[in-house]
Design a protein around this motif. Structure first.
Motif, mmCIF file in Angstrom:
data_model
loop_
_atom_site.group_PDB
_atom_site.id
_atom_site.type_symbol
_atom_site.label_atom_id
_atom_site.label_comp_id
_atom_site.label_asym_id
_atom_site.label_seq_id
_atom_site.Cartn_x
_atom_site.Cartn_y
_atom_site.Cartn_z
ATOM 1 N N GLY A 163 26.891 34.451 30.611
ATOM 2 C CA GLY A 163 28.323 35.219 30.150
ATOM 3 C C GLY A 163 28.990 35.981 31.156
ATOM 4 O O GLY A 163 29.992 36.534 30.870
ATOM 5 N N ASN A 164 28.649 35.770 32.529
ATOM 6 C CA ASN A 164 29.419 36.279 33.463
ATOM 7 C C ASN A 164 30.457 35.393 34.014
ATOM 8 O O ASN A 164 30.377 34.287 34.391
ATOM 9 N N GLU A 165 31.660 35.815 34.190
ATOM 10 C CA GLU A 165 32.764 35.225 34.617
ATOM 11 C C GLU A 165 32.715 35.014 36.140
ATOM 12 O O GLU A 165 32.283 35.928 36.836
ATOM 13 N N PHE A 166 32.855 33.617 36.662
ATOM 14 C CA PHE A 166 32.729 33.567 38.213
ATOM 15 C C PHE A 166 33.763 32.957 38.606
ATOM 16 O O PHE A 166 33.936 32.778 39.786
ATOM 17 N N ALA A 167 34.564 32.026 37.740
ATOM 18 C CA ALA A 167 35.920 31.470 38.152
ATOM 19 C C ALA A 167 36.785 31.402 37.138
ATOM 20 O O ALA A 167 36.541 31.564 36.158
ATOM 21 N N ARG A 168 37.950 30.959 37.604
ATOM 22 C CA ARG A 168 39.198 30.592 36.750
ATOM 23 C C ARG A 168 39.694 29.205 37.203
ATOM 24 O O ARG A 168 39.684 29.222 38.163
ATOM 25 N N GLY A 169 40.094 28.661 36.143
ATOM 26 C CA GLY A 169 40.799 27.193 36.617
ATOM 27 C C GLY A 169 41.870 26.899 35.382
ATOM 28 O O GLY A 169 41.964 27.332 34.394
ATOM 29 N N ILE A 170 42.269 25.622 35.752
ATOM 30 C CA ILE A 170 43.455 25.195 34.979
ATOM 31 C C ILE A 170 42.726 23.831 34.264
ATOM 32 O O ILE A 170 42.519 23.074 35.061
ATOM 33 N N VAL A 171 42.860 23.818 33.091
ATOM 34 C CA VAL A 171 42.207 22.732 32.169
ATOM 35 C C VAL A 171 43.210 21.504 32.187
ATOM 36 O O VAL A 171 44.091 21.614 32.065
ATOM 37 N N ASP A 230 37.612 14.943 35.335
ATOM 38 C CA ASP A 230 37.378 16.453 35.435
ATOM 39 C C ASP A 230 37.871 17.150 34.180
ATOM 40 O O ASP A 230 38.955 16.955 33.743
ATOM 41 N N VAL A 231 37.075 18.247 33.718
ATOM 42 C CA VAL A 231 37.734 19.351 32.875
ATOM 43 C C VAL A 231 38.702 20.214 33.752
ATOM 44 O O VAL A 231 39.919 20.345 33.342
ATOM 45 N N ILE A 232 38.066 20.767 34.765
ATOM 46 C CA ILE A 232 38.849 21.430 35.707
ATOM 47 C C ILE A 232 38.752 20.787 37.338
ATOM 48 O O ILE A 232 37.535 20.811 37.724
ATOM 49 N N HIS A 233 39.740 20.295 37.709
ATOM 50 C CA HIS A 233 39.396 19.830 39.162
ATOM 51 C C HIS A 233 39.527 20.980 39.959
ATOM 52 O O HIS A 233 39.949 21.963 39.860
ATOM 53 N N ARG A 234 38.758 20.518 41.130
ATOM 54 C CA ARG A 234 38.287 21.683 42.160
ATOM 55 C C ARG A 234 39.538 21.967 42.977
ATOM 56 O O ARG A 234 39.817 23.381 43.242
ATOM 57 N N ASP A 235 40.983 21.317 43.010
ATOM 58 C CA ASP A 235 42.078 21.811 43.264
ATOM 59 C C ASP A 235 42.633 23.034 42.417
ATOM 60 O O ASP A 235 43.534 23.714 43.065
ATOM 61 N N ASN A 236 42.257 23.033 41.287
ATOM 62 C CA ASN A 236 42.762 23.685 40.447
ATOM 63 C C ASN A 236 41.830 24.900 39.866
ATOM 64 O O ASN A 236 41.709 25.496 38.843
ATOM 65 N N LEU A 237 41.165 25.330 40.723
ATOM 66 C CA LEU A 237 39.844 26.294 40.501
ATOM 67 C C LEU A 237 39.698 27.059 41.710
ATOM 68 O O LEU A 237 39.576 26.959 42.777
ATOM 69 N N VAL A 238 39.595 28.481 41.037
ATOM 70 C CA VAL A 238 39.082 29.570 42.034
ATOM 71 C C VAL A 238 37.813 30.234 41.457
ATOM 72 O O VAL A 238 37.643 30.662 40.535
ATOM 73 N N ILE A 239 37.016 30.244 42.761
ATOM 74 C CA ILE A 239 35.567 31.006 42.549
ATOM 75 C C ILE A 239 36.002 32.763 42.946
ATOM 76 O O ILE A 239 36.711 32.952 43.866
ATOM 77 N N LEU A 240 35.674 33.443 41.926
ATOM 78 C CA LEU A 240 35.861 35.110 42.233
ATOM 79 C C LEU A 240 34.660 35.654 42.823
ATOM 80 O O LEU A 240 33.671 35.112 42.905
ATOM 81 N N PHE A 290 43.193 26.891 23.442
ATOM 82 C CA PHE A 290 43.835 26.615 24.431
ATOM 83 C C PHE A 290 44.544 25.431 24.764
ATOM 84 O O PHE A 290 43.872 24.400 24.226
ATOM 85 N N ALA A 291 45.916 25.116 25.186
ATOM 86 C CA ALA A 291 46.106 23.948 25.299
ATOM 87 C C ALA A 291 45.968 23.223 26.722
ATOM 88 O O ALA A 291 45.378 23.986 27.701
ATOM 89 N N ARG A 292 46.020 22.139 26.944
ATOM 90 C CA ARG A 292 45.887 21.572 28.245
ATOM 91 C C ARG A 292 46.837 22.053 29.193
ATOM 92 O O ARG A 292 47.921 22.223 28.760
ATOM 93 N N GLY A 293 46.523 22.452 30.354
ATOM 94 C CA GLY A 293 47.294 23.129 31.382
ATOM 95 C C GLY A 293 47.052 24.604 31.172
ATOM 96 O O GLY A 293 47.503 25.429 32.440
#
Length: 88
Positions: free
Chosen positions: A41-49, A78-88, A28-31
């Motif tokens: 291996g459990n997904e718990f968040a998504r974010g913009i890198v 940051d690899v993912i800033h907290r402003d660009n992160l959602v906890i599921l 994947f690319a930046r952004g």
């Protein structure tokens, strides 16, 4: 990501730093919006890198202060800033 990074994100609302990343899957690319998985291996968040998958592979498990030395540039700590992160 490792347990410490998961706790920092899920409990304390922090950003994802390279030191907590165990490995990168896919390309994947930046952004890009990516899934964040815990060590089991459990997904718990998504974010913009802020870095591409190839860049993250080079800096994972390293401290933020080493990013520029490793890559020759730095977009930030940051690899993912907290402003660009959602906890599921």
């Amino acid at each position: 990501i490792d347990a410490g990074a998961k706790g920092a994100l899920a409990t304390h609302g922090r950003s994802l730093l390279p030191s907590g990343i165990l490995k990168v899957e896919g390309r994947f690319a930046r952004g890009a919006c990516v899934r964040v998985l815990d060590a089991e291996g459990n997904e718990f968040a998504r974010g913009i890198v802020d870095y591409s998958s190839q860049e993250i592979e080079k800096i994972c498990r390293h401290k933020s202060g080493e990013i520029e030395e490793i890559l020759g540039f730095r977009y930030g700590d940051d690899v993912i800033h907290r402003d660009n992160l959602v906890i599921l």
